[in-house]
Design a protein around this motif. Sequence first.
Motif, short mmCIF file in Angstrom:
data_model
loop_
_atom_site.label_atom_id
_atom_site.label_comp_id
_atom_site.label_asym_id
_atom_site.label_seq_id
_atom_site.Cartn_x
_atom_site.Cartn_y
_atom_site.Cartn_z
N ILE A 181 0.85 -1.18 0.00
CA ILE A 181 0.00 0.00 0.00
C ILE A 181 0.89 1.24 0.00
CG2 ILE A 181 -0.21 0.08 2.52
CD1 ILE A 181 -3.11 1.05 2.06
N ALA A 182 0.49 2.25 -0.77
CA ALA A 182 1.23 3.50 -0.81
C ALA A 182 1.16 4.17 0.55
CB ALA A 182 0.67 4.42 -1.89
N VAL A 183 2.26 4.80 0.95
CA VAL A 183 2.35 5.45 2.25
C VAL A 183 2.43 6.97 2.07
CG1 VAL A 183 3.78 5.76 4.31
CG2 VAL A 183 3.51 3.48 3.31
N THR A 184 1.59 7.68 2.79
CA THR A 184 1.70 9.13 2.89
C THR A 184 2.25 9.42 4.28
OG1 THR A 184 -0.19 9.47 1.43
CG2 THR A 184 0.47 11.32 2.83
N PRO A 185 3.50 9.87 4.37
CA PRO A 185 4.07 10.13 5.70
C PRO A 185 3.21 11.13 6.49
CG PRO A 185 5.79 10.15 4.05
CD PRO A 185 4.49 10.11 3.31
N HIS A 186 3.05 10.84 7.79
CA HIS A 186 2.26 11.68 8.67
C HIS A 186 2.81 11.49 10.08
CE1 HIS A 186 -1.25 13.28 10.80
NE2 HIS A 186 -1.53 13.90 9.66
N THR B 251 15.58 7.56 12.18
CA THR B 251 15.64 8.18 10.87
C THR B 251 16.74 7.53 10.05
OG1 THR B 251 14.83 10.28 11.75
CG2 THR B 251 15.90 10.34 9.60
N PHE B 252 16.37 6.96 8.93
CA PHE B 252 17.33 6.37 8.00
C PHE B 252 17.73 7.47 7.02
CE2 PHE B 252 14.73 2.98 9.63
CZ PHE B 252 15.66 1.96 9.91
N VAL B 253 18.99 7.82 7.03
CA VAL B 253 19.49 8.95 6.25
C VAL B 253 20.09 8.46 4.94
CG1 VAL B 253 21.13 10.88 6.24
CG2 VAL B 253 19.94 10.25 8.35
N GLY B 254 19.73 9.12 3.86
CA GLY B 254 20.33 8.82 2.56
C GLY B 254 19.90 7.49 1.95
N VAL B 255 18.65 7.13 2.13
CA VAL B 255 18.14 5.89 1.52
C VAL B 255 18.06 6.09 0.01
CG1 VAL B 255 16.22 4.27 1.45
CG2 VAL B 255 16.82 5.39 3.61
N GLY B 256 18.62 5.17 -0.73
CA GLY B 256 18.65 5.29 -2.19
C GLY B 256 17.32 4.93 -2.84
N ALA B 257 17.10 5.48 -4.02
CA ALA B 257 15.89 5.16 -4.78
C ALA B 257 15.89 3.67 -5.11
CB ALA B 257 15.84 5.98 -6.05
N GLY B 258 14.75 3.04 -4.93
CA GLY B 258 14.61 1.63 -5.26
C GLY B 258 15.01 0.69 -4.14
N GLN B 259 15.39 1.22 -2.99
CA GLN B 259 15.80 0.35 -1.89
C GLN B 259 14.60 -0.13 -1.09
OE1 GLN B 259 18.84 2.63 0.30
NE2 GLN B 259 20.22 0.96 -0.27
N THR C 14 12.18 12.79 3.76
CA THR C 14 12.32 13.50 2.48
C THR C 14 12.20 12.55 1.29
OG1 THR C 14 14.73 13.30 2.56
CG2 THR C 14 13.76 15.31 3.50
N ALA C 15 12.26 11.25 1.54
CA ALA C 15 12.12 10.26 0.47
C ALA C 15 10.69 10.32 -0.06
CB ALA C 15 12.42 8.86 1.00
N THR C 16 10.51 9.87 -1.29
CA THR C 16 9.20 9.90 -1.93
C THR C 16 8.81 8.51 -2.42
OG1 THR C 16 10.17 10.49 -4.05
CG2 THR C 16 9.45 12.32 -2.63
N SER C 17 7.58 8.38 -2.83
CA SER C 17 7.06 7.13 -3.39
C SER C 17 7.34 5.94 -2.47
CB SER C 17 7.63 6.88 -4.79
OG SER C 17 7.31 7.95 -5.64
N ILE C 18 6.95 6.09 -1.21
CA ILE C 18 7.16 5.04 -0.21
C ILE C 18 5.99 4.08 -0.25
CG2 ILE C 18 7.47 4.56 2.24
CD1 ILE C 18 8.67 7.41 2.47
N VAL C 19 6.29 2.79 -0.20
CA VAL C 19 5.27 1.75 -0.23
C VAL C 19 5.51 0.80 0.93
CG1 VAL C 19 4.28 -0.14 -1.58
CG2 VAL C 19 5.11 1.93 -2.75
#
Length: 82
Positions: free
Chosen positions: A16-21, A51-59, A74-79
């Motif tokens: 499920i897509a996540v909207t940070p809150h 807080t996980f800092v500097g998580v790469g895209a696709g990880q 600050t990451a986007t498209s979290i699932v």
Amino acid sequence: MPTYVPNDDLPASDAIAVTPHDTTELDTVCRALYVGGAGNVSVVMNGTVVTFVGVGAGQILPIRTSLVRATLTTATSIVALY
């Protein structure tokens, strides 16, 4: 429709897509988070903010959490993977 039986040894079978809150939790504790766009991911794990800092895209973060915080994320498209 097949019956879903949760099993920690099997790969995720739902997402499920996540909207940070900062206060709204996921319905269920997830088994991992997929991060589509690079950045930081701030979560609460067992009552502790991490807080996980500097998580790469696709990880994929193999963590269990029910809250992905908007603050510091600050990451986007979290699932969330279940």
